[in-house]
Design a protein around this motif. Structure first.
Motif, short mmCIF file in Angstrom:
data_model
loop_
_atom_site.label_atom_id
_atom_site.label_comp_id
_atom_site.label_asym_id
_atom_site.label_seq_id
_atom_site.Cartn_x
_atom_site.Cartn_y
_atom_site.Cartn_z
N GLN A 100 0.83 -1.21 0.00
CA GLN A 100 0.00 0.00 0.00
C GLN A 100 0.87 1.26 0.00
OE1 GLN A 100 -2.92 0.17 3.13
NE2 GLN A 100 -3.54 2.27 2.63
N LYS A 101 1.92 1.26 0.79
CA LYS A 101 2.82 2.42 0.82
C LYS A 101 3.46 2.64 -0.55
CE LYS A 101 4.06 1.96 5.74
NZ LYS A 101 3.59 3.27 6.23
N ALA A 102 3.84 1.56 -1.21
CA ALA A 102 4.46 1.68 -2.53
C ALA A 102 3.47 2.23 -3.55
CB ALA A 102 5.00 0.32 -2.98
N GLN A 103 2.23 1.76 -3.47
CA GLN A 103 1.20 2.29 -4.37
C GLN A 103 0.99 3.79 -4.14
OE1 GLN A 103 -2.09 -0.43 -3.52
NE2 GLN A 103 -1.90 -1.29 -5.58
N GLU A 104 0.95 4.19 -2.89
CA GLU A 104 0.77 5.60 -2.57
C GLU A 104 1.94 6.45 -3.08
OE1 GLU A 104 0.28 5.43 1.62
OE2 GLU A 104 -1.82 4.77 1.53
N ALA A 105 3.11 5.82 -3.19
CA ALA A 105 4.29 6.53 -3.71
C ALA A 105 4.35 6.51 -5.23
CB ALA A 105 5.56 5.91 -3.13
N GLY A 106 3.38 5.86 -5.86
CA GLY A 106 3.30 5.88 -7.31
C GLY A 106 3.92 4.68 -8.01
N LEU A 107 4.34 3.67 -7.25
CA LEU A 107 4.92 2.48 -7.88
C LEU A 107 3.82 1.54 -8.38
CD1 LEU A 107 7.34 3.57 -6.13
CD2 LEU A 107 8.09 1.18 -5.98
N GLN A 108 4.12 0.84 -9.43
CA GLN A 108 3.27 -0.27 -9.86
C GLN A 108 3.57 -1.44 -8.93
OE1 GLN A 108 3.91 -1.19 -13.96
NE2 GLN A 108 2.19 -2.60 -14.12
N VAL A 109 2.54 -2.10 -8.40
CA VAL A 109 2.75 -3.10 -7.36
C VAL A 109 2.22 -4.47 -7.78
CG1 VAL A 109 2.08 -3.79 -5.01
CG2 VAL A 109 2.81 -1.44 -5.46
N CYS A 110 3.07 -5.49 -7.57
CA CYS A 110 2.68 -6.89 -7.74
C CYS A 110 2.82 -7.58 -6.39
CB CYS A 110 3.56 -7.58 -8.77
SG CYS A 110 3.60 -6.76 -10.38
N VAL A 111 1.88 -8.47 -6.08
CA VAL A 111 1.85 -9.13 -4.77
C VAL A 111 1.90 -10.63 -4.95
CG1 VAL A 111 0.50 -9.52 -2.69
CG2 VAL A 111 0.56 -7.24 -3.72
N TYR A 112 2.80 -11.28 -4.21
CA TYR A 112 2.84 -12.74 -4.13
C TYR A 112 2.25 -13.14 -2.79
CZ TYR A 112 4.72 -17.49 -3.95
OH TYR A 112 4.85 -18.85 -3.85
N ASP A 113 1.19 -13.93 -2.81
CA ASP A 113 0.45 -14.30 -1.60
C ASP A 113 0.42 -15.82 -1.46
OD1 ASP A 113 -1.21 -14.54 0.56
OD2 ASP A 113 -2.91 -13.46 -0.31
N ALA A 114 1.14 -16.33 -0.45
CA ALA A 114 1.16 -17.78 -0.21
C ALA A 114 -0.04 -18.25 0.59
CB ALA A 114 2.44 -18.16 0.53
N LEU A 115 -0.83 -17.32 1.14
CA LEU A 115 -1.91 -17.71 2.04
C LEU A 115 -3.29 -17.31 1.52
CD1 LEU A 115 -0.36 -16.92 5.55
CD2 LEU A 115 -0.60 -19.14 4.43
N ALA A 116 -3.47 -17.31 0.23
CA ALA A 116 -4.79 -16.97 -0.31
C ALA A 116 -5.85 -17.97 0.16
CB ALA A 116 -4.74 -16.94 -1.84
N TRP A 117 -5.44 -19.18 0.48
CA TRP A 117 -6.37 -20.18 0.99
C TRP A 117 -6.85 -19.85 2.40
CZ3 TRP A 117 -5.77 -22.75 5.55
CH2 TRP A 117 -4.51 -22.67 6.15
#
Length: 313
Positions: A100-117
Motif C-alpha cells: 500500500q505504501k508503494a502504491q501511494e508513492a506511485g509504484l506499480q505493485v505486484c503481490v505474491y500471496d502464499a496464504l490466499a487459501w
C-alpha cells in the motif's frame, strides 16, 4: 519457466524493488527463489526489508539492499520515500502494508500471496495490485472463483522449482535436516522464539552440537541468523537459499515447522518429514489439511509435549 529463455530477452529499462513480509522464512524464501529469474531483466533490482528477511537476500547479487531494521515509524516513512523514489515497480511477498505504501508513492505493485487459501477475507491490495499472484494450495482456485472482491489480475501458480534439482538420498553420509527457519514472527517475542528452538534442540540433540551425532550422520540445524547467533552450542547455521536446497537434495529425512514453504520443499525433494509443533495458526491449519488428505509422515503437536488439550488452530 525456462531461465535460458528469460536470459535471452532484452533487459527492460524499469527498476524493480523486491520485498518480503517478516513472518517466518516463507515470504523471504519465495523472493530468494524468484530472484534468479528476474536478474538481468530490469535496469536495477533492489530489496527493501528488515530483520531476518535480509538473511536470505544478502548473499544474492542485488544492485542495492535497503535495510530498514530498527527504524522508528517517523524515520521509516522518510527512509521509504527515498527508497521508493529510485524504483518503478515493487514485487512483495505478502507485506500488504508495504504494498500500500508503494502504491501511494506511485509504484506499480505486484503481490505474491502464499496464504490466499487462509484469509477470512482476501487482502484489499488484491483489488488494486497490477498483479496478484497466489501460491496454490487446497481450495485456492475455488476461493478466487467465489470471491466477491473484483480481483484485477489474479494468477494461481505452483511453487517455483528447478526441475533439474538433484535428489541424492542414497549417499553414504546420512543427512538429517532440522529446520527452524519458520519461527520468527511479530506475534511472539524473541524470547519465545528462542524457547521454542531450545525445546526442540534439547529433545533432538540432548548432547549439544549436531556434528557429534555419529560417524556417517550429519545433522544440519538451520535457522535465521538471530537464532544461530543465540544458540551456537547446537551448531545452528543460517543457510542461504542455495545452501538450503543443496541440503534438501541430500536429506534422508527432515524435521520442520509446517509452513507452506517447508511443505512444498518436502514434497519437491520427496523427503520423509516429521512436522514440528506449529509456530502460528496458519501452520496449524496447514498441518490439519495435510492430515485430512493423508499427506503426513509424522507430526508432533503441542499436546504431545505439554499437558494441554489439542489446539483447534
Amino acid at each position: 519457466m525456462d531461465r535460458k529463455d528469460i536470459s535471452n530477452r532484452s533487459a527492460i529499462k524499469q527498476r524493480l524493488l523486491l520485498n518480503a513480509e517478516a513472518f517466518g522464512f516463507g515470504p523471504t524464501a519465495a523472493i530468494a527463489d524468484i530472484f534468479p529469474f528476474l536478474k538481468g531483466q530490469f535496469a536495477t533490482i533492489g530489496f527493501v526489508g528488515s530483520g531476518h528477511t535480509l538473511d536470505l537476500q544478502r548473499p544474492l547479487p542485488y544492485d542495492a539492499i535497503h535495510d530498514l531494521s530498527g527504524l522508528a515509524d517517523t524515520a521509516l516513512d522518510g527512509a521509504l520515500a527515498k527508497v521508493f523514489a529510485g524504483y518503478d515497480i515493487m514485487l512483495t511477498a505478502m507485506d500488504f502494508a508495504m504494498a500500500q505504501k508503494a502504491q501511494e508513492a506511485g509504484l506499480q505493485v505486484c503481490v505474491y500471496d502464499a496464504l490466499a487459501w487462509y484469509w477470512k477475507e482476501l487482502p484489499a491490495v488484491a483489488e488494486t495490485a497490477s498483479l496478484y499472484i497466489c501460491q496454490n494450495f487446497f481450495s485456492v482456485e475455488e476461493r478466487l472463483s467465489a470471491s466477491a472482491k473484483p480481483i484485477a489480475a489474479p494468477r494461481v501458480v505452483s511453487p517455483l522449482s528447478d526441475s533439474s534439482a538433484p535428489q541424492m538420498h542414497e549417499l553414504n553420509e546420512k543427512v538429517i535436516l532440522l529446520n527452524l527457519g519458520g519461527l520468527s514472527n511479530p506475534y511472539w517475542s524473541t524470547a519465545g522464539t528462542l524457547a521454542y528452538a531450545r525445546l526442540i534442540l534439547e529433545a533432538f540433540l540432548p548432547n549439544g552440537n549436531a556434528q557429534g551425532s555419529g560417524s556417517n550422520i550429519n545433522v544440519v540445524v538451520a535457522a535465521n541468523s538471530a537464532i544461530a547467533k543465540a544458540l551456537p552450542e547446537y551448531g545452528v547455521k543460517n543457510l542461504s537459499r542455495e545452501e538450503m536446497q543443496a541440503v534438501l537434495a541430500r536429506a534422508s529425512f527432515a524435521l520442520m515447522t509446517p509452513g507452506l514453504g517447508n511443505i512444498y520443499d518436502a514434497a519437491r525433494f520427496d523427503i520423509p518429514t516429521i512436522w514440528l509443533p506449529p509456530a502460528n495458526d496458519s501452520q496449524g491449519q496447514q498441518l490439519a489439511l495435510l492430515k485430512d488428505n493423508d499427506m503426513v509422515d509424522a507430526a508432533v503437536d503441542w499436546h504431545d509435549l505439554l499437558e494441554i488439550e489439542a489446539i483447534d488452530y
